[in-house]
Design an enzyme around this catalytic site. Structure first.
Site, mmCIF file in Angstrom:
data_model
loop_
_atom_site.group_PDB
_atom_site.id
_atom_site.type_symbol
_atom_site.label_atom_id
_atom_site.label_comp_id
_atom_site.label_asym_id
_atom_site.label_seq_id
_atom_site.Cartn_x
_atom_site.Cartn_y
_atom_site.Cartn_z
ATOM 1 N N GLN A 50 -4.652 -1.637 9.744
ATOM 2 C CA GLN A 50 -4.480 -2.672 9.181
ATOM 3 C C GLN A 50 -4.939 -3.727 10.230
ATOM 4 O O GLN A 50 -4.519 -3.912 11.124
ATOM 5 C CB GLN A 50 -3.043 -3.112 8.838
ATOM 6 C CG GLN A 50 -2.959 -4.360 8.072
ATOM 7 C CD GLN A 50 -3.481 -4.322 6.644
ATOM 8 O OE1 GLN A 50 -3.257 -3.208 5.951
ATOM 9 N NE2 GLN A 50 -3.973 -5.543 6.325
ATOM 10 N N ASP A 70 -11.001 2.706 4.362
ATOM 11 C CA ASP A 70 -11.260 1.299 4.095
ATOM 12 C C ASP A 70 -12.775 1.182 4.138
ATOM 13 O O ASP A 70 -13.274 0.034 3.745
ATOM 14 C CB ASP A 70 -10.694 0.538 5.346
ATOM 15 C CG ASP A 70 -9.795 -0.676 5.091
ATOM 16 O OD1 ASP A 70 -9.819 -0.819 3.978
ATOM 17 O OD2 ASP A 70 -9.168 -1.062 5.859
ATOM 18 N N LYS A 105 0.810 -1.143 -0.091
ATOM 19 C CA LYS A 105 -0.021 0.052 0.122
ATOM 20 C C LYS A 105 0.974 1.103 -0.076
ATOM 21 O O LYS A 105 0.705 2.113 -0.666
ATOM 22 C CB LYS A 105 -0.956 0.016 1.265
ATOM 23 C CG LYS A 105 -2.013 -1.149 0.969
ATOM 24 C CD LYS A 105 -2.651 -1.224 2.352
ATOM 25 C CE LYS A 105 -3.824 -2.304 2.155
ATOM 26 N NZ LYS A 105 -4.590 -2.803 3.636
#
Ligand code: NAP
Length: 283
Positions: free
Chosen positions: A97, A120, A53
């Site tokens: 994460q 997200d 990422k």
């Protein structure tokens, strides 16, 4: 003759669009869209995802930063960091994460992220916007799947779509997105009976379970579009999806490979969400 849906090539296209938008944002606002990723602990898979990422963000003209915290970080310390990032005006996207180490609650941390920076798309506020069909930040993997359908000219309207899996991350949001596009949606899960029958009657199959070759090739309806989200590591170290690719490709019109299918799209959609968030925040 089946056609592969090349996730790598499509992700490259999406990343190029993102770069154009990120460059335009920088030219207008004197700063790049900012994405901050929080990684707690040393889970090897999470480390790889985060590194990918970071690299992809830099190439797309997004100012990325990774906060690497020790595995024993307390919930209070993690929340303090999230609140600090929420309050920083130069940060447009925050991603924690997942999964977090066992002593931390994934959902409590996600709940603390400012919904306007929740790239997200997992904050309940953004899930709610998806449920009521309003614009908002949407989960990256399902958005990537929808983009793949659009890319191959598959309009879900009136089609029978089967989603295997009902997770908050993939199954439920993709089902809602297909419904929004007027598909007739069935959601299958671990208690579903007659799974083979459900697959046989489906024009679109999205598999997001995490069980190698769960969907047998001869279950696939002729001409179906098959999107395989599953990532499973076999004993010999190779990666495979939830669908028996070799069997399914004799029947499907379109199918995604694993690897090289949905995976690259997830990161591309994260970058796209970051620019969306940056643009929305300055409006
Ligand atoms: P998850 O939270 O573990 O959910 C799995 C779902 O599969 C559950 O809803 C479960 O049903 C269902 N299931 C289990 N066994 C089943 C069976 N025999 N038949 C039908 N459904 C069954 O997983 P996830 O986070 O959604 O991820 C799913 C897969 O996608 C994993 O392989 C993951 O690695 C992969 N993934 C890939 C990407 C990418 O970028 N390519 C992104 C995210 C996830 P119950 O609810 O009844 O337990």
């Amino acid at each position: 003759m089946v056609q592969l849906i090349d996730g790598k090539a499509l992700a490259k296209e999406v990343r190029a669009e993102v770069k154009t938008r990120a460059d335009a944002f920088r030219a207008t606002h004197n700063r790049s869209p900012g994405l901050h990723v929080v990684l707690v602990g040393d889970d090897p898979a999470s480390q790889v995802y985060v590194r990918n990422k970071e690299r992809a963000a830099a190439k797309a003209g997004i100012e990325g930063r990774v906060h690497r915290l020790p595995a024993e970080t307390s919930e209070a310390d993690l929340l303090a960091l999230v609140f600090e990032l929420n309050g920083d005006d130069h940060i447009d996207g925050i991603l924690v994460q997942l999964p977090l180490p066992d002593h931390l609650h994934d959902q409590s941390i996600v709940d603390a992220i400012d919904p306007a920076k929740d790239v997200d798309g997992l904050h309940p506020f953004n899930s709610g916007l998806l449920v009521v069909g309003r614009k908002g930040l949407r989960p990256c993997t399902p958005s990537g799947c929808m983009r793949m359908l659009e890319h191959v000219g598959c309009d879900p309207k009136g089609k029978r779509a089967l989603v295997l899996g009902r997770s908050t991350l993939v199954g439920k949001p993709i089902a809602l997105m297909l419904l929004e596009k007027h598909a007739t949606v069935t959601i299958a899960h671990s208690r579903t009976e007659d799974l083979a029958e459900r697959v046989r009657e489906s024009d679109i199959v999205i598999a997001a379970v995490g069980r190698a070759n769960l969907v047998q090739g001869d279950w696939i309806k002729d001409g179906a579009v098959v999107i395989d989200v599953g990532i499973n590591r076999l004993d010999d170290g190779t990666l495979t999806g939830d669908v028996d690719f070799d069997g399914a490709k004799d029947r499907a019109a379109y199918i995604t490979p694993v690897p090289g299918g949905v995976g690259p799209m997830t990161i591309a959609m994260l970058l796209s969400n970051t620019v969306d968030a940056a643009e929305a925040r300055i409006m």
